[in-house]
Motif scaffolding. Structure first.
Motif, short mmCIF file in Angstrom:
data_model
loop_
_atom_site.label_atom_id
_atom_site.label_comp_id
_atom_site.label_asym_id
_atom_site.label_seq_id
_atom_site.Cartn_x
_atom_site.Cartn_y
_atom_site.Cartn_z
N MET A 54 -23.60 54.58 47.80
CA MET A 54 -23.70 53.12 47.85
C MET A 54 -22.30 52.53 47.96
N SER A 55 -22.08 51.70 48.96
CA SER A 55 -20.78 51.06 49.16
C SER A 55 -20.83 49.63 48.63
N ASN A 56 -19.92 49.33 47.71
CA ASN A 56 -19.87 48.01 47.10
C ASN A 56 -18.44 47.75 46.65
N LYS A 57 -17.85 46.65 47.11
CA LYS A 57 -16.44 46.40 46.84
C LYS A 57 -16.16 46.26 45.35
N THR A 58 -17.05 45.59 44.63
CA THR A 58 -16.85 45.42 43.19
C THR A 58 -16.86 46.76 42.48
N LEU A 59 -17.81 47.62 42.84
CA LEU A 59 -17.86 48.94 42.21
C LEU A 59 -16.64 49.76 42.56
N ASP A 60 -16.16 49.62 43.79
CA ASP A 60 -14.93 50.33 44.18
C ASP A 60 -13.76 49.90 43.31
N LEU A 61 -13.66 48.59 43.05
CA LEU A 61 -12.58 48.08 42.19
C LEU A 61 -12.73 48.58 40.76
N LEU A 62 -13.95 48.54 40.24
CA LEU A 62 -14.18 48.98 38.87
C LEU A 62 -13.86 50.47 38.70
N SER A 63 -14.13 51.25 39.75
CA SER A 63 -13.86 52.69 39.65
C SER A 63 -12.37 52.99 39.59
N LYS A 64 -11.53 52.05 40.05
CA LYS A 64 -10.07 52.23 39.97
C LYS A 64 -9.54 51.98 38.57
N ARG A 65 -10.31 51.26 37.76
CA ARG A 65 -9.88 50.93 36.41
C ARG A 65 -10.07 52.13 35.51
N ARG A 66 -8.98 52.76 35.16
CA ARG A 66 -9.01 53.95 34.34
C ARG A 66 -7.97 53.85 33.24
N THR A 67 -8.16 54.59 32.17
CA THR A 67 -7.18 54.62 31.09
C THR A 67 -5.99 55.48 31.50
N GLN A 68 -4.80 54.87 31.49
CA GLN A 68 -3.58 55.58 31.83
C GLN A 68 -2.63 55.50 30.63
N TYR A 69 -2.37 56.65 30.03
CA TYR A 69 -1.45 56.71 28.89
C TYR A 69 -0.02 57.02 29.33
N ALA A 70 0.13 57.64 30.47
CA ALA A 70 1.47 58.00 30.97
C ALA A 70 2.00 56.84 31.81
N LEU A 71 2.81 55.99 31.18
CA LEU A 71 3.29 54.77 31.82
C LEU A 71 4.78 54.82 32.09
N GLY A 72 5.18 54.17 33.19
CA GLY A 72 6.58 54.01 33.53
C GLY A 72 6.92 52.55 33.71
N LYS A 73 8.18 52.25 33.93
CA LYS A 73 8.65 50.87 33.96
C LYS A 73 8.78 50.28 35.37
N THR A 74 8.58 51.08 36.40
CA THR A 74 8.76 50.58 37.77
C THR A 74 7.44 50.06 38.31
N SER A 97 3.86 51.53 35.61
CA SER A 97 3.63 52.42 36.74
C SER A 97 2.93 53.69 36.26
N HIS A 98 2.26 54.35 37.18
CA HIS A 98 1.59 55.62 36.86
C HIS A 98 2.63 56.73 36.78
N ALA A 99 2.81 57.26 35.57
CA ALA A 99 3.79 58.34 35.36
C ALA A 99 3.11 59.68 35.15
N GLY A 100 1.81 59.75 35.43
CA GLY A 100 1.07 61.00 35.29
C GLY A 100 -0.30 60.88 35.92
N GLU A 101 -0.93 62.01 36.10
CA GLU A 101 -2.27 62.03 36.69
C GLU A 101 -3.31 61.59 35.67
N ILE A 102 -4.42 61.07 36.16
CA ILE A 102 -5.56 60.74 35.31
C ILE A 102 -6.68 61.69 35.65
N GLY A 103 -7.26 62.29 34.64
CA GLY A 103 -8.35 63.24 34.86
C GLY A 103 -9.61 62.56 35.34
N PRO A 104 -10.58 63.33 35.82
CA PRO A 104 -11.83 62.75 36.32
C PRO A 104 -12.62 62.08 35.19
N LYS A 105 -13.30 61.01 35.53
CA LYS A 105 -14.13 60.31 34.55
C LYS A 105 -15.49 61.00 34.50
#
Length: 200
Positions: free
Chosen positions: A1-21, A178-186
């Motif tokens: 199923m293609s849906n722009k809102t769902l595509d955006l929501l799927s990008k929202r992930r918990t990122q603990y490895a953060l950078g300043k750039t 910024s993303h300073a590390g990979e995020i595992g699969p949800k």
């Protein structure tokens, strides 16, 4: 199923490895956060959500203040993992402190007494939607974030440090950068556990 809102929501992930750039200027990030909260729904259009948006050294101060408060209650011999978490959050480019204005909520309770007991819960719903809106908007710009809840441990210290009005109640903290590390699969639990669909 293609849906722009769902595509955006799927990008929202918990990122603990953060950078300043950051991938966009801080002014753009600030406006993004404000716009996301502005457009987030609220019960009775109360617009009770508030935010303190901090960058650089001011953001780092958030986590040093929280760490100082946690040191008062967490045994020193068990504090190393907590200190590492605080350092990780401070390594980001900024932090959003999410608040709900209690004066707004009390005003609604007085104006609509039938719903008085429900308005604090409604405000929590509004807060959650504001947080999701900001997190998703940041994710769309390639900015990593996580949602933290070190309240009420550091409420007073943060309010004093950043001049927060006394009517604002702290709900959550969102370090970002910024993303300073990979995020595992949800992973997801089974649909049968979460959903009931009838009548189709």
């Amino acid at each position: 199923m293609s849906n722009k809102t769902l595509d955006l929501l799927s990008k929202r992930r918990t990122q603990y490895a953060l950078g300043k750039t950051l991938p966009i200027p801080t002014d753009a990030v600030e406006e993004l956060i404000k716009a996301a909260i502005r457009h987030a729904p609220s019960s009775f259009n109360s617009q009770s959500s508030r935010a303190v948006i901090l960058f650089g050294a001011e953001s780092e101060k958030v986590w040093s203040l929280i760490e100082a408060e946690l040191r008062k209650i967490v045994p020193e011999d068990a504090f190393a993992p907590t200190a590492a978490k605080m350092a990780g959050f401070a390594a980001g480019a900024g932090t959003v402190l999410f608040y709900e204005d209690q004066d707004t909520i009390r005003g609604l309770q007085e104006q609509f007494p039938l719903y008085a007991d429900a308005f604090p819960g409604f405000a929590n719903h509004s807060a959650g939607m504001a947080q999701l809106a900001v997190w998703t908007a940041l994710a769309e710009e390639g900015i990593g974030a996580s949602l933290q809840h070190y309240n009420p441990v550091a409420d007073a210290a943060l309010a004093e440090a950043f001049g927060v009005p006394s009517s604002w109640k702290l709900i959550a903290q969102m370090p970002f950068g910024s993303h300073a590390g990979e995020i595992g699969p949800k992973t997801f639990i089974e649909d049968d556990t979460r959903f009931i669909t009838l009548g189709k």
